[in-house]
Write a protein that holds these residues in place. Structure first.
Motif, PDB file in Angstrom:
ATOM      1  N   THR A 173       0.758  -1.318  -0.083  1.00  0.00           N
ATOM      2  CA  THR A 173       0.064  -0.064   0.028  1.00  0.00           C
ATOM      3  C   THR A 173       0.781   1.186  -0.042  1.00  0.00           C
ATOM      4  O   THR A 173       1.889   1.313   0.679  1.00  0.00           O
ATOM      5  CB  THR A 173      -0.777   0.059   1.295  1.00  0.00           C
ATOM      6  N   CYS A 174       0.516   2.201  -0.894  1.00  0.00           N
ATOM      7  CA  CYS A 174       0.917   3.459  -1.102  1.00  0.00           C
ATOM      8  C   CYS A 174       0.076   4.677  -0.828  1.00  0.00           C
ATOM      9  O   CYS A 174      -0.769   4.858  -1.577  1.00  0.00           O
ATOM     10  CB  CYS A 174       1.871   3.644  -2.347  1.00  0.00           C
ATOM     11  N   SER A 175       0.328   5.294   0.331  1.00  0.00           N
ATOM     12  CA  SER A 175      -0.760   6.286   0.614  1.00  0.00           C
ATOM     13  C   SER A 175      -0.262   7.619   0.622  1.00  0.00           C
ATOM     14  O   SER A 175       0.805   8.167   1.079  1.00  0.00           O
ATOM     15  CB  SER A 175      -1.372   6.149   2.148  1.00  0.00           C
ATOM     16  N   ASP A 185      -5.099   5.741  -2.191  1.00  0.00           N
ATOM     17  CA  ASP A 185      -4.201   5.039  -2.039  1.00  0.00           C
ATOM     18  C   ASP A 185      -3.991   3.957  -3.217  1.00  0.00           C
ATOM     19  O   ASP A 185      -4.863   3.480  -3.965  1.00  0.00           O
ATOM     20  CB  ASP A 185      -4.655   4.026  -0.849  1.00  0.00           C
ATOM     21  N   GLU A 207      -2.901   0.126  -4.489  1.00  0.00           N
ATOM     22  CA  GLU A 207      -2.665  -0.850  -3.880  1.00  0.00           C
ATOM     23  C   GLU A 207      -2.166  -2.023  -4.774  1.00  0.00           C
ATOM     24  O   GLU A 207      -2.452  -1.902  -6.040  1.00  0.00           O
ATOM     25  CB  GLU A 207      -4.228  -1.424  -3.626  1.00  0.00           C
TER      26      GLU A 207
END
Length: 232
Positions: free
Chosen positions: A124-126, A181, A183
């Protein structure tokens, strides 16, 4: 009026470096140098694909220097057999890689005034809390594409496996917006792929012209940044 050439004595030869005990540090440095060079080429394979042209020589040189500094953080192996991957197990080693600018002309950090948070071993990159700064947009750019991808590196055989999230295209006229986000599905266990995983964010400025979206390829239109490093 005659010219004389005198051959200097001394210097290093491959045989003397290999056998002379007084040159052990030179031998160790050369061995570390070769190891770092292989890792540099491997880490840059996927990064180079994000650019339409070759990376400047200065980027290659600077990246090599950073990898040497990371290798120096390996306190497990002795000089001559130190590994970049071991240096990346340390917090300083990870920070050195994350701080490196593959594209100083278009910094990802400056575009968002910060870097996203990567969690769940890269899944995950937020961008929560970050907004895209439209003032950074080049005059000719109408859109920017944001791409999150992760690469697992096999240090043993010099190969890699890449995983890419769905890219997001942002219209300058609709900003600011909260980025979703990113995913990733299908990430395998980190240990299966050699224990080194690096997460990247890639940004590409584009222009909408006569119904077609073009990638802008001139200097300063592309940015790549490491945003996460994961090791066993």
């Amino acid at each position: 009026g005659e010219t004389f050439v005198k051959e200097s004595k001394g210097g290093h030869t491959s045989e003397s470096i290999r056998n002379d005990p007084n040159k052990i540090k030179i031998k160790e440095s050369n061995e570390d140098f070769g190891s770092v060079a292989k890792v540099k080429n491997l880490l840059l394979l996927k990064v180079r694909q994000q650019f339409p042209a070759k990376l400047p020589r200065a980027v290659h040189s600077s990246f090599f220097t950073v990898l040497r500094l990371i290798t120096a953080e390996d306190v497990v192996n002795k000089a001559g057999s130190r590994l970049v991957s071991m240096g990346l197990k340390t917090e300083k080693g990870k920070r050195l890689l994350m701080d490196f600018l593959f594209s100083p002309e278009m910094g990802v950090y400056s575009l968002f005034h910060g870097l996203p948070q990567v969690s769940f071993v890269g899944a995950t990159c937020s961008f929560a809390g970050l907004t895209l700064d439209t003032s950074v947009f080049p005059a000719e750019a109408t859109h920017v594409r944001v791409h999150y991808f992760v690469v697992d590196y096999h240090m043993e055989d010099g190969s890699f496996v890449a995983y890419s999230a769905e890219q997001v295209l942002l219209d300058k006229g609709d900003l600011p917006v909260v980025l979703p986000d990113f995913e990733l599905d299908g990430l395998v266990d980190l240990g299966v792929n050699g224990g080194l995983r690096v997460a990247y964010v890639h940004v590409q400025f584009c222009k909408w012209y006569e119904g077609v979206l073009f990638d802008l390829k001139t200097k300063g239109m592309i940015g790549v940044r490491c945003v996460g490093v994961f090791t066993l």
